[in-house]
Structures are given as structure tokens and as C-alpha cells.
Design an enzyme around this catalytic site. Structure first.
Site, mmCIF file in Angstrom:
data_model
loop_
_atom_site.group_PDB
_atom_site.id
_atom_site.type_symbol
_atom_site.label_atom_id
_atom_site.label_comp_id
_atom_site.label_asym_id
_atom_site.label_seq_id
_atom_site.Cartn_x
_atom_site.Cartn_y
_atom_site.Cartn_z
ATOM 1 C CE LYS A 108 -3.272 8.585 0.076
ATOM 2 N NZ LYS A 108 -1.986 8.044 0.555
ATOM 3 C CG ASP A 120 1.257 12.650 0.433
ATOM 4 O OD1 ASP A 120 1.295 13.528 1.237
ATOM 5 O OD2 ASP A 120 1.289 11.497 0.763
ATOM 6 C CE LYS A 165 4.848 11.767 0.332
ATOM 7 N NZ LYS A 165 5.073 10.635 0.837
ATOM 8 C CG ASP A 178 -0.979 9.791 -2.122
ATOM 9 O OD1 ASP A 178 -0.821 8.643 -2.162
ATOM 10 O OD2 ASP A 178 -0.915 10.398 -1.248
ATOM 11 C CG ASP A 214 4.268 11.663 4.209
ATOM 12 O OD1 ASP A 214 3.356 11.730 3.253
ATOM 13 O OD2 ASP A 214 5.341 11.445 3.900
ATOM 14 C CD GLU A 251 -1.277 11.662 3.033
ATOM 15 O OE1 GLU A 251 -0.179 11.265 3.764
ATOM 16 O OE2 GLU A 251 -1.525 10.792 1.775
ATOM 17 N NE ARG A 311 -1.382 5.534 7.871
ATOM 18 C CZ ARG A 311 -0.394 4.953 8.126
ATOM 19 N NH1 ARG A 311 -0.094 4.563 9.397
ATOM 20 N NH2 ARG A 311 0.455 4.595 7.188
HETATM 21 N N1 BES Z 1 1.282 8.451 -0.266
HETATM 22 C C1 BES Z 1 2.171 7.867 0.645
HETATM 23 C C2 BES Z 1 2.625 6.417 0.548
HETATM 24 C C3 BES Z 1 3.351 6.226 -0.696
HETATM 25 C C4 BES Z 1 4.879 6.409 -0.449
HETATM 26 C C5 BES Z 1 3.051 5.664 -2.132
HETATM 27 C C6 BES Z 1 5.615 6.070 -1.807
HETATM 28 C C7 BES Z 1 3.849 5.429 -2.819
HETATM 29 C C8 BES Z 1 5.233 5.916 -3.018
HETATM 30 C C9 BES Z 1 1.418 7.985 1.924
HETATM 31 O O1 BES Z 1 0.686 9.095 2.359
HETATM 32 C C10 BES Z 1 2.643 8.016 2.945
HETATM 33 O O2 BES Z 1 3.472 9.113 2.848
HETATM 34 N N2 BES Z 1 2.947 7.278 3.819
HETATM 35 C C11 BES Z 1 4.020 7.210 4.817
HETATM 36 C C12 BES Z 1 3.481 6.529 6.067
HETATM 37 C C13 BES Z 1 4.408 6.867 7.221
HETATM 38 C C14 BES Z 1 4.550 8.289 7.269
HETATM 39 C C15 BES Z 1 3.747 6.303 8.459
HETATM 40 C C16 BES Z 1 5.187 6.238 4.175
HETATM 41 O O3 BES Z 1 4.796 5.201 3.637
HETATM 42 O O4 BES Z 1 6.186 6.627 4.370
HETATM 43 ZN ZN ZN Z 2 -0.317 9.858 0.510
HETATM 44 MN MN MN Z 3 1.704 10.811 2.741
#
Ligand code: BES
Ligand code: ZN
Ligand code: MN
Length: 505
Positions: A273, A278, A285, A296, A355, A357, A359
Site C-alpha cells: 500500500k 492519507d 480525518k 501510510d 478513508d 482507500e 483496500r
Molecule cells: N491508513 C488508515 C489506517 C490507519 C489508521 C493506519 C491509523 C494507522 C493508524 C486507513 O486508510 C484508514 O483510514 N482506515 C479506516 C477504515 C475505516 C474507514 C473502515 C480506519 O481504520 O479507521
Molecule cells: Zn490509509
Molecule cells: Mn484511510
């Protein structure tokens, strides 16, 4: 970027080593040090055992004590590192203890180090693995990200220039030399991944990530292909394109290929990834949740660093390295919740949260790996905050539909001192990401978020054996540790390179 110390292995006694500092160790609860530590204690007329008796050296895990030798041995200083309780000792701790000791020696001004191997005696570790852990831990412990400092650097810009592993028994030297060479390649991979991940997102965006990959390809003699911007749409990668469409830096699919054997197809695809920043996109966020979202792309960094290590180690395996690279931003051109995206394998995904993104971009990249005929696919991503909730910062989450591949990932990670913990991938979880109007949607709700996020990606591997590492909890340290600075950890770089070695047999 940091320059690496020279590494060598010498037969002899650590008390005779001519280095600025020698590193020995102590398990918790040991009153009279034996082995190499005992030899140094004897040469120092009992200075160490006196400090132990006085309670100044306790052997507590990662405790470091620097003692001046006053000319009683060639080295000016001894660093004693605590190894904790002998029965709890393992390769993870051996690595970290070596890092803690090296950092203490550097703080004290040492430019040359000599060390014994930690844990091969009462620690009960297999000697070659312990030697590798000691060298890897030292080299990763000394890592510093300094390229953005223009004034005085931490530790006065001190640098360790050489490391000698000292071993008493002649019979172990050949194995330790092998271990040291392996450790150097793996530590370099880890530290390279950290450099790229630590880079600020104004300097590390999809364009510069692609340039970095091109440099790696050129210097390592790897095949390179970059599909950028509108070309992604033309090629059918609508999900990857959409996530990157609001950024001034066009999205890219970066592909490197290593051929380790003449005939045959792709044995393994590694997919990382590469979200260079992000923000969450339109589902923005909150500010403090963006604190380290430059990281990220830690999965991408691990894959790129593994490519370099594989090119150096030359296993007999054909590997492709795929990096979907985007910047996830809001804006008038941004993709939206409710958009339906068309992926490379023809399936449609309804966006419920911009968010989620990772996947989306990995769906296209994994579909590309499958379409190119990869026999196995492993993806690595800072995918879900839920992985931190589940496992904290001690282990990456492993999700796989193939027991053999999952076991191979577990073995490779363990050999590199990286913890992974497998979560289930039961088909019932798929119910959570069925869409009302498209083939799937990009979130499966709060329940089992790490698993559903993973399985959305896994769908695009089709019937190809697939494994996924969620490194959201392990790619970054908010605070410095005794064995490492705060910031990127480089997790996965060594383990993925190791996986390639292991699969080549
Ligand atoms: N990059 C984030 C995941 C992340 C969050 C990594 C905190 C490290 C620390 C990812 O893109 C994300 O935002 N995931 C969301 C998914 C949700 C919206 C289904 C998450 O984990 O909140
Ligand atoms: Zn992310
Ligand atoms: Mn995200």
C-alpha cells in the site's frame, strides 16, 4: 541518509577487543556473571560484579550501563545490556537489546564497537540466529533519520563506524559470518524502508515514490513499469485512479520484476500500500489522526526495500513487486461516498467511506498480480486502525485464505524478529461487505474491521493463494524506544525478503 558501519566477525576474547566500546550482557537475577561477561569482569578486577552487588547493574531488560575501564582492557568503555529474565528471552529481545546497547555506546561517543552474541548461552537461542539478531539489532538501532536537520543533530551527529562480533569458539565463526552478511542485507532493507516512510509527504508523493522505485530498478537491474494517471483508467484500474484523482500528483501503479530463475512464471507477487499521505479524503480525518499519515506508504516502502534485498541475495525465484501509489486528498475532483468504482477484474465497488482507500487501491493492484499469473500474492498495508485495537503495537495482523502461505509468512517473520498474529478469514465475514447496488462496498462496519478490510482485498486475488499483513500497529513508533528512535520501523522489509529466500528453498 545514514551510513552503515562496517561489520566483521573475529575469533577471540571480547576482553582483548580493540574497540572504543565492548558490549556484554547480563540476565536479570544473575549475581556472578559467567561466559564473556564474566571474562570482562575478571579483566576489570571485578568491577562489574561489584556494580551488580551494589544494585547498579540489575540485568533488567534493555537497561544499559556504561563503565569506563581505566585502561584495564584495550577498550575504553564496557556497555552492559540487561537481557531480562532468561526464561523469557527470545530473538525479538536479542535484537532490541543489541540496539539498546549500540545506542548507549554511541551516546557515550564510541565510534567502534565490539560485541558478543546475545542469548546463545543461557538464553538458549540457536547461535546463528542469535548472531543475526545481534547484528541486525545493532544496525537498525543505530539508524537515524537526519536529512531534514540543518543544525546540530541529536547526539552531536555521532556515528558508529564499525562493528566487530567477537566469538570465542572457532567452530562458530563460519556460521556467524554467514549470519552477519545476512543481517547486513536485512538491516539495510529495514533502514531503507524507514528512510522512505519517514520522508515528509511534500517530498515523498506518488511522483517521487515512482522515481525512487525507478532508481532502485536501475541500480539493482530490475525490470520496471509505471502506469500513471489516465493510463490507469484506460487499463481498467478505476479504483486506484479514483482514490488519487484529487491530488496534483497523479496516481501510479509501480511494478518491478526480479527474475531469479530462467523458466517459468511469477512465483510470488508482493504488493504494498503506497498512500503517500492519507487525509481520509472527503471523509476527512480529524487533525490529530493525520499525525503520521505520511507513513501510510509503509507497505510500499517494505516492498521496495525487499526488492533491493532480493536483488542482492539472488534467490532462485521470480518475484514481482507492485506498488499502487496515491495521495488521498479532499477537493473538487475528489472521489465521493456513494461513487461506484470499476476495478481491473471487472467488479464494481461502492464507496461508503473515502478513508477506507487502502483496500480500493490494493483491489486493483492485487487483481493485476492475479491477472499477470502470480502463483502467490502477499500484500502489506497500514490498512486499519482496528489492527491497533486488536494487537496493539507488538504484532502485525496476518489474514490468509491459504494455510501453507500463511505458515510461510509466519516463519519468515519469526526469522526476522517480527511478530505476526493470524486472524480468521471465515467466508461468513464476507456478508459484511455486500453492497445493495454494486458487487461489494468498501467498508464492512466496525465489527472485525481488520478482517473485513483484508477480505475485500483478498477477493481480488481470485483463486490465487493470498496472504495479507496489516501493519497499522507495527509500522510506526510514536515515541523513541531503548532500541530505536521514534518514527518508521521498517517492518516487513526483512520479512518479505526472507519469504523470497525461504520460498526459493
Ligand atoms: N491508513 C488508515 C489506517 C490507519 C489508521 C493506519 C491509523 C494507522 C493508524 C486507513 O486508510 C484508514 O483510514 N482506515 C479506516 C477504515 C475505516 C474507514 C473502515 C480506519 O481504520 O479507521
Ligand atoms: Zn490509509
Ligand atoms: Mn484511510
Amino acid at each position: 541518509m545514514s551510513t552503515e558501519p562496517d561489520v566483521s566477525v573475529q575469533q577471540g576474547s571480547i576482553s582483548d577487543a580493540a574497540a572504543d566500546a565492548v558490549v556484554v550482557n547480563l540476565f536479570e537475577g544473575v549475581r556472578m556473571p559467567g561466559g564473556a561477561t564474566g571474562a570482562v569482569d575478571a579483566a576489570l578486577n571485578g568491577l562489574l560484579s561489584q556494580a551488580i552487588a551494589d544494585g547498579e547493574i540489575t540485568g533488567r531488560l534493555y537497561e544499559t550501563t556504561v563503565i569506563h575501564t581505566g585502561g584495564r582492557i584495550p577498550a575504553r568503555r564496557v556497555v552492559v545490556v540487561g537481557l531480562g529474565r532468561a526464561e523469557e528471552f527470545n530473538l525479538v529481545r536479542a535484537r532490541r537489546a543489541a540496539g539498546a546497547a549500540a545506542r548507549a555506546a554511541r551516546r557515550a561517543g564510541a565510534r567502534s564497537l565490539a560485541t558478543i552474541v546475545h542469548g546463545a548461552g543461557i538464553g538458549g537461542l540457536e547461535p546463528e540466529a542469535a548472531a543475526r539478531a545481534t547484528v541486525e539489532g545493532t544496525l537498525t538501532g543505530l539508524y537515524a533519520f537526519t536529512r531534514y536537520r540543518t543544525r546540530g543533530q541529536d547526539g552531536g551527529g555521532r556515528r558508529v563506524e564499525s562493528l566487530v562480533v567477537v566469538e570465542h569458539s572457532a567452530g562458530k565463526i563460519a556460521a556467524f559470518e554467514r549470519a552477519a552478511r545476512q543481517a547486513q542485507v536485512m538491516a539495510r532493507a529495514t533502514n531503507r524502508a524507514r528512510d522512505w516512510t519517514n520522508m515528509p509527504p511534500n517530498d515523498m508523493h506518488p511522483g517521487t515514490l515512482a522515481e525512487t522505485a525507478a532508481e532502485v530498478a536501475r541500480s539493482c537491474g530490475l525490470e520496471l513499469e509505471i502506469i500513471a494517471g489516465e493510463q490507469l483508467l484506460a487499463a481498467g484500474m478505476g479504483a486506484l485512479y479514483a482514490v488519487g484523482q484529487a491530488s496534483q500528483h497523479a496516481p501510479r501503479l509501480i511494478r518491478l520484476a526480479y527474475r531469479g530463475r530462467e523458466a517459468g512464471g511469477i512465483d510470488l507477487a508482493l504488493v504494498g500500500k503506497g498512500v503517500t499521505f492519507d487525509s481520509g479524503g472527503l471523509c476527512l480525518k480529524p487533525g490529530d489522526a493525520m499525525d503520521w499519515m505520511k507513513a501510510d506508504m509503509a507497505g510500499a516502502a517494505a516492498v521496495l526495500a525487499a526488492a533491493e534485498a532480493v536483488a542482492a541475495l539472488r534467490p532462485a525465484l521470480n518475484v514481482t513487486f507492485l506498488i499502487p501509489a496515491v495521495e488521498n486528498l479532499p477537493g473538487g475532483r475528489a472521489f465521493k461516498p456513494n461513487d461506484v468504482l470499476r476495478t481491473l477484474d471487472g467488479r464494481t465497488i461502492e464507496v461508503l467511506n473515502t478513508d477506507a482507500e487502502g483496500r480500493l487501491i490494493l483491489a486493483d493492484a492485487v487483481a493485476k498480480a492475479a491477472a499477470d499469473g502470480a502463483a502467490r500474492i502477499v500484500d502489506i498495508a497500514t490498512l486499519t486502525g482496528a489492527a491497533i485495537v486488536a494487537l496493539g503495537h507488538e504484532a502485525s495482523a496476518l489474514i490468509s485464505t491459504d494455510d501453507d502461505l500463511a505458515a510461510a509468512v509466519e516463519r519468515a517473520s519469526a526469522a526476522c524478529g517480527e511478530r505476526v498474529w493470524r486472524l480468521p478469514a471465515w467466508p461468513e465475514y464476507r456478508e459484511q461487505f455486500k453492497s445493495e447496488i454494486a458487487d461489494l462496498k468498501n467498508t464492512g462496519g466496525r465489527a472485525a474491521g481488520t478482517i473485513t478490510g483484508a477480505l475485500i482485498i483478498g477477493t481480488f486475488a481470485g483463486s490465487v493463494p493470498w496472504a495479507h499483513l496489516d501493519i497499522a500497529g507495527t509500522a510506526w513508533h510514536d515515541r523513541g524506544k531503548p532500541w530505536a528512535d521514534a518514527g518508521a520501523t521498517g517492518v516487513g522489509a526483512a520479512a518479505l525478503a526472507q519469504l523470497c529466500l525461504d520460498l526459493a528453498g
